[in-house]
Design an enzyme around this catalytic site. Structure first.
Site, mmCIF file in Angstrom:
data_model
loop_
_atom_site.group_PDB
_atom_site.id
_atom_site.type_symbol
_atom_site.label_atom_id
_atom_site.label_comp_id
_atom_site.label_asym_id
_atom_site.label_seq_id
_atom_site.Cartn_x
_atom_site.Cartn_y
_atom_site.Cartn_z
ATOM 1 N N THR A 172 55.668 16.551 34.862
ATOM 2 C CA THR A 172 55.937 15.123 34.270
ATOM 3 C C THR A 172 55.868 13.948 35.408
ATOM 4 O O THR A 172 56.119 14.330 36.366
ATOM 5 C CB THR A 172 57.251 15.036 33.326
ATOM 6 N N LYS A 196 57.923 14.909 42.695
ATOM 7 C CA LYS A 196 58.795 14.548 43.904
ATOM 8 C C LYS A 196 60.119 14.062 43.694
ATOM 9 O O LYS A 196 60.911 14.100 44.498
ATOM 10 C CB LYS A 196 57.984 13.377 44.771
ATOM 11 N N VAL A 208 53.655 17.812 48.404
ATOM 12 C CA VAL A 208 53.225 17.153 49.708
ATOM 13 C C VAL A 208 51.965 17.439 50.241
ATOM 14 O O VAL A 208 51.573 18.672 50.052
ATOM 15 C CB VAL A 208 54.455 17.592 51.013
ATOM 16 N N GLY A 268 42.438 6.227 40.638
ATOM 17 C CA GLY A 268 43.299 7.169 39.946
ATOM 18 C C GLY A 268 44.325 7.797 40.992
ATOM 19 O O GLY A 268 44.979 8.586 40.806
ATOM 20 N N GLU A 328 50.149 5.384 42.199
ATOM 21 C CA GLU A 328 51.205 5.651 41.247
ATOM 22 C C GLU A 328 51.334 4.609 40.092
ATOM 23 O O GLU A 328 50.777 3.401 40.432
ATOM 24 C CB GLU A 328 52.682 5.861 41.930
ATOM 25 N N ASP A 363 56.851 6.579 47.955
ATOM 26 C CA ASP A 363 56.154 8.213 47.896
ATOM 27 C C ASP A 363 56.189 8.783 49.310
ATOM 28 O O ASP A 363 56.394 9.740 49.378
ATOM 29 C CB ASP A 363 54.849 7.857 47.564
ATOM 30 N N LYS A 384 58.065 12.447 50.150
ATOM 31 C CA LYS A 384 57.673 13.626 50.987
ATOM 32 C C LYS A 384 58.409 13.907 52.345
ATOM 33 O O LYS A 384 58.235 14.980 52.626
ATOM 34 C CB LYS A 384 55.942 13.303 51.356
ATOM 35 N N GLY A 431 44.944 14.224 43.515
ATOM 36 C CA GLY A 431 43.796 14.552 42.591
ATOM 37 C C GLY A 431 44.227 15.535 41.607
ATOM 38 O O GLY A 431 45.147 16.355 41.894
HETATM 39 N N1 HSE Z 1 50.177 8.030 45.004
HETATM 40 C C1 HSE Z 1 50.070 9.146 45.464
HETATM 41 C C2 HSE Z 1 49.130 9.007 46.813
HETATM 42 C C3 HSE Z 1 49.740 10.298 44.788
HETATM 43 O O1 HSE Z 1 48.435 7.904 46.829
HETATM 44 O O2 HSE Z 1 49.090 9.525 47.822
HETATM 45 C C4 HSE Z 1 49.881 11.803 45.707
HETATM 46 O O3 HSE Z 1 51.235 11.855 45.922
#
Ligand code: HSE
Length: 344
Positions: A99, A128, A155, A210, A213, A224, A228, A320
């Site tokens: 989700t 995450k 990650v 795409g 986030e 983000d 990680k 991806g």
């Molecule tokens: N928004 C994140 C990125 C997606 O740009 O790396 C993968 O965690």
């Protein structure tokens, strides 16, 4: 192996595709037969205790919520059934939780994962949020319930950064970690000087690709990357930390002028997540363009500083649909392998 898939967005659809496509191959190679017995989406579920066929999985992908949700399927649809009810009532070995990320309270993923543990189900997640906010507690809860929690897609997307550190470097000691762990910010910092675009234009392009986030602050303010870093610190460095322990600065204030100044010295600026001398940090740093870590575009890279093998750098796509789905399949195979060893 019976699987409940919770979440049917970009990654969830990728998971159904990879399982349908690689099913026969995996059965042949590993005696592994994954069956998706349920998919829970925001407004209901589809359930077939015998496993949804590849044809049905393909058919479901054509549906679009909210007008034509998967739960409207005439054969196996359960409109309005919640993910928690599905996890509780459907027999399965593993819950795959994909989700959307929420770093405020990690919901609904946190409840899905704890419900899975309490009903004796292993969990594979790419989410995450629960790990960043409660990783030490979740790993303990998994152990207490005698189930596995795997999260390799959190990650590096499809790039096996966590496995590389945990398995391949098992005989060494990891002294520190530095990484470009967010594709969106790396794309922005690459695009700005290369194509002379503004921060906002570069961000809009990243969103179109795409990678970004839903909430852009997650990427550009370094949340983000910080998530990680937390996962790496817990899993690889045995540090029991959460998101609030990370010293974090994003890239909002990095200007084109600063990037140009860095370029004159043969350097560039990257958003680096690091764990060094016990400190977890996210901040923009000037690094030489010829440093192996210095990848461009949406690529991710990570360097492990080890006591004996020196510096080891891994580069790959960090996001991806199919890339992340391949990490889910890797985790499912790992659990299958662990379960087989339990029995012998
Ligand atoms: N928004 C994140 C990125 C997606 O740009 O790396 C993968 O965690």
């Amino acid at each position: 192996m019976r699987i409940i898939l919770v979440g049917y967005g970009v990654v969830g659809k990728g998971v159904t595709t990879i399982i349908a496509r690689r099913y026969l191959e995996k059965v042949k190679d590993y005696g592994f037969s994954p069956k998706i017995v349920a998919i829970a989406d925001i407004d209901g579920a589809v359930i077939n205790p015998r496993g949804l066929s590849p044809e049905k999985l393909e058919e479901l992908k054509q549906r679009r919520a909210p007008t034509n949700p998967i739960s409207a399927d005439p054969d196996f649809g359960h409109p309005g059934m919640s993910a928690l009810d599905v996890i509780e009532s459907v027999e399965a070995e593993v819950v795959v939780e994909v989700t959307p990320v929420n770093i405020k309270n990690a919901e609904p993923a946190l409840s899905h994962i704890t419900k899975a543990f309490k009903t004796g189900k292993h969990v594979v997640t790419t989410n995450k949020g629960p790990l960043a906010l409660a990783m030490p507690a979740l790993t303990e809860l998994a152990e207490y319930n005698n189930v596995y929690l795997r999260f390799s897609g959190t990650v590096g997307g499809g790039t096996p950064m966590l496995e590389f550190a945990k398995r391949c470097l098992a005989g060494d000691k990891i002294l520190g970690i530095r990484g470009i762990l967010n594709g969106t910010t790396n794309y922005i910092l690459t695009e700005m000087p290369q194509n002379r675009v503004t921060f906002q234009e570069a961000l809009t392009n990243a969103q179109k690709l795409g990678y970004a986030e839903r909430e852009p602050s997650m990427d550009i303010d370094g949340f983000d990357t910080a998530c990680k870093v937390v996962i790496l610190a817990n899993w690889v460095m045995n540090q029991k930390i959460t998101l609030r322990d990370v010293d974090r600065t994003g890239i909002r204030d990095v200007s084109l002028q600063e990037l140009d100044e860095a370029a004159k010295k043969g350097n560039t600026i990257k958003l680096i997540g690091s764990i060094e001398n016990g400190k977890a940090t996210v901040k923009p740093m000037e690094i030489p363009k010829n440093n192996p870590l210095c990848v461009s575009g949406v690529l991710n890279a990570i360097t492990f500083f080890t006591e004996y093998a020196g510096e080891e750098t891994l580069i790959g796509r960090g996001a991806g649909s199919m890339e992340t789905a391949s990490a889910v399949l890797r985790d499912l195979l790992d659990i299958r392998h662990k379960l087989a060893n339990r029995l012998t």
